[in-house]
Design an enzyme around this catalytic site. Structure first.
Site, mmCIF file in Angstrom:
data_model
loop_
_atom_site.group_PDB
_atom_site.id
_atom_site.type_symbol
_atom_site.label_atom_id
_atom_site.label_comp_id
_atom_site.label_asym_id
_atom_site.label_seq_id
_atom_site.Cartn_x
_atom_site.Cartn_y
_atom_site.Cartn_z
ATOM 1 N N ARG A 114 -57.493 -24.814 -3.511
ATOM 2 C CA ARG A 114 -56.760 -26.319 -3.365
ATOM 3 C C ARG A 114 -57.772 -27.368 -3.339
ATOM 4 O O ARG A 114 -58.781 -26.957 -2.861
ATOM 5 C CB ARG A 114 -55.837 -26.397 -2.083
ATOM 6 C CG ARG A 114 -54.703 -25.804 -2.107
ATOM 7 C CD ARG A 114 -53.631 -26.328 -3.182
ATOM 8 N NE ARG A 114 -52.241 -25.804 -3.130
ATOM 9 C CZ ARG A 114 -51.851 -24.819 -3.629
ATOM 10 N NH1 ARG A 114 -52.590 -24.099 -4.708
ATOM 11 N NH2 ARG A 114 -50.619 -24.230 -3.511
ATOM 12 N N GLU A 159 -53.988 -34.225 -7.658
ATOM 13 C CA GLU A 159 -53.863 -33.777 -8.798
ATOM 14 C C GLU A 159 -52.422 -34.597 -9.133
ATOM 15 O O GLU A 159 -51.857 -34.934 -8.249
ATOM 16 C CB GLU A 159 -53.223 -32.426 -8.752
ATOM 17 C CG GLU A 159 -54.641 -31.393 -8.570
ATOM 18 C CD GLU A 159 -54.114 -29.798 -8.607
ATOM 19 O OE1 GLU A 159 -52.829 -29.619 -8.835
ATOM 20 O OE2 GLU A 159 -55.057 -29.152 -8.012
ATOM 21 N N HIS A 201 -54.690 -26.533 -13.083
ATOM 22 C CA HIS A 201 -54.292 -25.845 -12.071
ATOM 23 C C HIS A 201 -53.507 -24.602 -12.585
ATOM 24 O O HIS A 201 -52.069 -24.666 -12.461
ATOM 25 C CB HIS A 201 -53.472 -26.775 -11.000
ATOM 26 C CG HIS A 201 -53.123 -25.932 -9.819
ATOM 27 N ND1 HIS A 201 -52.861 -26.765 -8.645
ATOM 28 C CD2 HIS A 201 -53.002 -24.739 -9.199
ATOM 29 C CE1 HIS A 201 -52.820 -26.109 -7.671
ATOM 30 N NE2 HIS A 201 -52.690 -24.822 -8.109
HETATM 31 C C1 GLV Z 1 -50.819 -21.825 -6.729
HETATM 32 O O1 GLV Z 1 -51.847 -22.690 -6.477
HETATM 33 C C2 GLV Z 1 -50.182 -21.254 -5.579
HETATM 34 O O2 GLV Z 1 -50.256 -21.572 -4.386
HETATM 35 O O3 GLV Z 1 -49.451 -20.460 -6.079
#
Ligand code: GLV
Length: 337
Positions: free
Chosen positions: A239, A268, A286
């Site tokens: 993250r 984001e 992402h």
């Molecule tokens: C993606 O970032 C997830 O947490 O699955």
């Protein structure tokens, strides 16, 4: 049972869900506004959502009939779990099915940043390549170097497995203190546990693989970048907010580290212009779990957990089993009305 899904599920998962529930699904691929989610949740028992959807007390208060939120992601920092516990809302996530896809992406970013692939691609496309040169686009070799993994959960281990195949030595920092886990990691990956500061000053490459929580927010900041090696390449597929983004940009601008590969960002989908302006970074939107296979598996796991919960079985992918009793009581009340 009525379910709202904030997006389109893969076919198998959608079928399994609609066999059991009345499904309302948001059809656009544009993110939903929280007010729209709240509106569509009227009269729904469950929500299937993604990591961009914020779920907290405000929503629970307005939609007291909501019993379960299935987050189609392994990370669930978009959900206030304490609020969910208070409201008796069961939360599930999708652990285990996205480890390989995410670890692959961590390596794609690491190799791309270390071997300057994006820069090289632009160079060829712009027609600037005039012939083979000794000094052209020299990057960093992985073999024999040290990779520091921050967070040695399922994804960290999948990164470690790949790292061994690339001839990397491994160090890691993790929470928890059980010796058996460290012994196993040593045996399986010849990986050495160190503390975070030692990892930062020793590693040639760093991969961030820990979840975002209050205690991991800005885990890497100026004081960590100050001690990293100038040739260090950092990769983040967890993250964005695990890293202090301003401090990272400053470290990159001042060449305190050599480069980075980022799949995740603090706010984001906003990516700071100062980051975009740098050529020693590789940026991705992402997409850690974005393979067809993995996304289907995530949807299926989310639906499986939901169906289990509504048929009276605590799902193994519940992140707040403490809410089970309140969830079950709510379920009984609905059934009897
Ligand atoms: C993606 O970032 C997830 O947490 O699955």
């Amino acid at each position: 049972m009525k379910v709202f899904v904030t997006g389109k599920l893969s076919d198998k998962a959608a079928q399994a869900l609609s066999n059991f529930a009345q499904v309302d699904a948001y059809e656009s691929d544009q993110p939903m506004e929280p007010s729209e989610v709240e509106q569509r949740l009227e009269g729904k028992d469950a929500l299937v959502c993604i990591l961009g959807d914020r779920v907290d007390a405000e929503l629970f208060k307005k939609r007291p009939q909501l019993k379960l939120v299935a987050n189609v992601a392994v990370g669930y920092d978009n959900i206030n779990v304490a609020d969910a516990n208070d409201a008796g809302v069961l939360i599930t996530n999708t652990p285990g099915v996205l480890d390989n896809a995410t670890a692959d992406l961590a390596f794609a970013l690491l190799l791309a940043a270390a071997r300057r692939i994006v820069e090289a691609d632009g160079f060829v496309r712009r027609g600037e390549w005039t012939g083979w040169k000794r000094e052209l686009m020299l990057g960093a070799e992985l073999n024999g170097k040290t990779l520091g993994i921050i967070g040695m959960g399922r994804i960290g281990k999948a990164v470690a497995k790949r790292a061994r195949a690339f001839g990397l030595n491994l160090i890691y920092a993790r929470e928890g203190s059980d010796k058996k886990t460290d012994d196993d990691l040593k045996k399986t990956f010849q990986a050495q546990r160190v503390d975070l500061n030692e990892l930062c000053c020793t590693a040639d490459f760093i991969s961030v693989n820990c979840p975002l929580r209050a205690d991991t927010r800005h885990l890497l900041g100026k004081s960590q970048f100050d001690i990293m090696q100038p040739h260090c390449v950092l990769v983040n597929t967890s993250r964005g907010a695990v890293i202090d983004e301003d401090a990272l940009i400053q470290a990159l601008e001042e060449k305190k580290i050599a480069g980075c590969g980022l799949d995740v960002f603090e706010n984001e989908p906003q990516v700071p212009q100062r980051l975009i302006a740098l050529d020693n970074v590789v940026l991705a939107p992402h997409i850690g779990s974005a393979t067809k296979e993995t996304r289907a598996a995530m949807d299926e796991l989310a639906v499986k957990g939901l169906l289990e919960a509504f048929s009276g079985k605590l799902p193994t992918n519940a992140v707040n089993p403490d809410a089970w009793q309140k969830f079950s009581a709510k379920l009984k009340t609905t059934a009897s009305t």
